[in-house]
Design a protein around this motif. Sequence first.
Motif, PDB file in Angstrom:
ATOM      1  N   GLU A  95      22.329  14.192  14.268  1.00 12.06           N
ATOM      2  CA  GLU A  95      21.850  13.349  13.181  1.00 12.06           C
ATOM      3  C   GLU A  95      22.829  13.112  11.969  1.00 12.06           C
ATOM      4  OE1 GLU A  95      18.582  11.856  13.069  1.00 12.06           O
ATOM      5  OE2 GLU A  95      18.341  12.752  15.135  1.00 12.06           O
ATOM      6  N   LEU A  96      23.691  14.248  11.823  1.00  7.01           N
ATOM      7  CA  LEU A  96      24.625  13.879  10.751  1.00  7.01           C
ATOM      8  C   LEU A  96      25.325  12.842  11.205  1.00  7.01           C
ATOM      9  CD1 LEU A  96      24.993  17.272   9.215  1.00  7.01           C
ATOM     10  CD2 LEU A  96      24.090  15.523   7.998  1.00  7.01           C
ATOM     11  N   GLU A  97      25.889  12.987  12.479  1.00  6.37           N
ATOM     12  CA  GLU A  97      26.768  12.026  13.066  1.00  6.37           C
ATOM     13  C   GLU A  97      26.134  10.816  13.271  1.00  6.37           C
ATOM     14  OE1 GLU A  97      30.411  10.592  14.615  1.00  6.37           O
ATOM     15  OE2 GLU A  97      29.956  12.568  13.625  1.00  6.37           O
ATOM     16  N   LYS A  98      25.075  10.651  13.272  1.00  6.24           N
ATOM     17  CA  LYS A  98      24.546   9.133  13.345  1.00  6.24           C
ATOM     18  C   LYS A  98      24.354   8.748  12.145  1.00  6.24           C
ATOM     19  CE  LYS A  98      21.158   9.954  17.019  1.00  6.24           C
ATOM     20  NZ  LYS A  98      19.758  10.251  17.796  1.00  6.24           N
ATOM     21  N   GLU A  99      23.941   9.388  10.908  1.00  5.06           N
ATOM     22  CA  GLU A  99      23.937   9.070   9.678  1.00  5.06           C
ATOM     23  C   GLU A  99      25.447   8.572   9.113  1.00  5.06           C
ATOM     24  OE1 GLU A  99      22.940  10.903   5.122  1.00  5.06           O
ATOM     25  OE2 GLU A  99      22.795  12.097   6.896  1.00  5.06           O
ATOM     26  N   ARG A 100      26.178   9.197   9.488  1.00 12.13           N
ATOM     27  CA  ARG A 100      27.720   9.060   9.278  1.00 12.13           C
ATOM     28  C   ARG A 100      28.094   7.536   9.770  1.00 12.13           C
ATOM     29  NH1 ARG A 100      32.456   8.544  11.279  1.00 12.13           N
ATOM     30  NH2 ARG A 100      32.045   9.598  13.220  1.00 12.13           N
ATOM     31  N   LEU A 101      27.779   7.331  11.116  1.00 16.94           N
ATOM     32  CA  LEU A 101      28.004   6.071  11.630  1.00 16.94           C
ATOM     33  C   LEU A 101      27.107   5.063  11.192  1.00 16.94           C
ATOM     34  CD1 LEU A 101      27.980   7.118  15.397  1.00 16.94           C
ATOM     35  CD2 LEU A 101      29.899   6.507  14.003  1.00 16.94           C
ATOM     36  N   LEU A 102      26.115   5.300  10.357  1.00 14.51           N
ATOM     37  CA  LEU A 102      25.050   4.212   9.778  1.00 14.51           C
ATOM     38  C   LEU A 102      25.758   4.050   8.741  1.00 14.51           C
ATOM     39  CD1 LEU A 102      21.719   5.340  10.751  1.00 14.51           C
ATOM     40  CD2 LEU A 102      22.724   2.949  11.477  1.00 14.51           C
ATOM     41  N   MET A 103      26.337   4.910   8.067  1.00 14.28           N
ATOM     42  CA  MET A 103      26.938   4.472   6.672  1.00 14.28           C
ATOM     43  C   MET A 103      28.037   3.896   6.813  1.00 14.28           C
ATOM     44  SD  MET A 103      25.020   5.799   4.246  1.00 14.28           S
ATOM     45  CE  MET A 103      25.939   6.237   2.864  1.00 14.28           C
ATOM     46  N   GLU A 104      28.820   3.907   7.853  1.00 17.83           N
ATOM     47  CA  GLU A 104      29.968   3.235   7.971  1.00 17.83           C
ATOM     48  C   GLU A 104      29.612   1.841   8.334  1.00 17.83           C
ATOM     49  OE1 GLU A 104      32.572   4.884  11.205  1.00 17.83           O
ATOM     50  OE2 GLU A 104      32.966   6.725   9.848  1.00 17.83           O
ATOM     51  N   ASP A 105      28.617   1.729   9.251  1.00 13.59           N
ATOM     52  CA  ASP A 105      28.076   0.234   9.475  1.00 13.59           C
ATOM     53  C   ASP A 105      27.797  -0.488   8.438  1.00 13.59           C
ATOM     54  OD1 ASP A 105      28.778   0.374  11.989  1.00 13.59           O
ATOM     55  OD2 ASP A 105      26.626   1.031  12.644  1.00 13.59           O
ATOM     56  N   LEU A 106      26.935   0.192   7.255  1.00 15.74           N
ATOM     57  CA  LEU A 106      26.591  -0.214   5.887  1.00 15.74           C
ATOM     58  C   LEU A 106      27.559  -0.753   5.277  1.00 15.74           C
ATOM     59  CD1 LEU A 106      23.551   1.738   5.095  1.00 15.74           C
ATOM     60  CD2 LEU A 106      23.500  -0.501   5.753  1.00 15.74           C
ATOM     61  N   ARG A 107      28.837  -0.285   5.370  1.00 11.20           N
ATOM     62  CA  ARG A 107      29.889  -0.602   4.291  1.00 11.20           C
ATOM     63  C   ARG A 107      30.615  -1.738   4.845  1.00 11.20           C
ATOM     64  NH1 ARG A 107      32.569   5.440   3.899  1.00 11.20           N
ATOM     65  NH2 ARG A 107      31.016   6.178   2.706  1.00 11.20           N
TER      66      ARG A 107
END
Length: 107
Positions: A95-107
């Motif tokens: 889940e943390l990895e998914k969150e990190r990936l989502l945060m990268e996509d948002l940037r």
Amino acid sequence: MGDSSRSIDLEKLVSYSDDLAQVLRDDKDAAALAQCLRHSDALRSSCDADLAGLRSSLLEYEEKIDACKKKTEAVRSEVAGDVDIDQLQKELQEELEKERLLMEDLR
């Protein structure tokens, strides 16, 4: 014919009782029998004491075995808890990895 077999048995019985009476009349044999009886009583007493000790030891070992079984079950349940914790830890990492990936996509 039935009478002859009865008389033979009767003759054996009379012979046996004569021998027994002779043994009991002999003081040496009576003393030996009395001594054997005393030794038998002492042996029985010793065996009874050994039996009591063995029963006590057996009860102690059964209690120890039961305690070990309880400890084993407790450890097994802890291990099962550890497996659950490991699974949850893995899911958290995912889940943390998914969150990190989502945060990268948002940037």
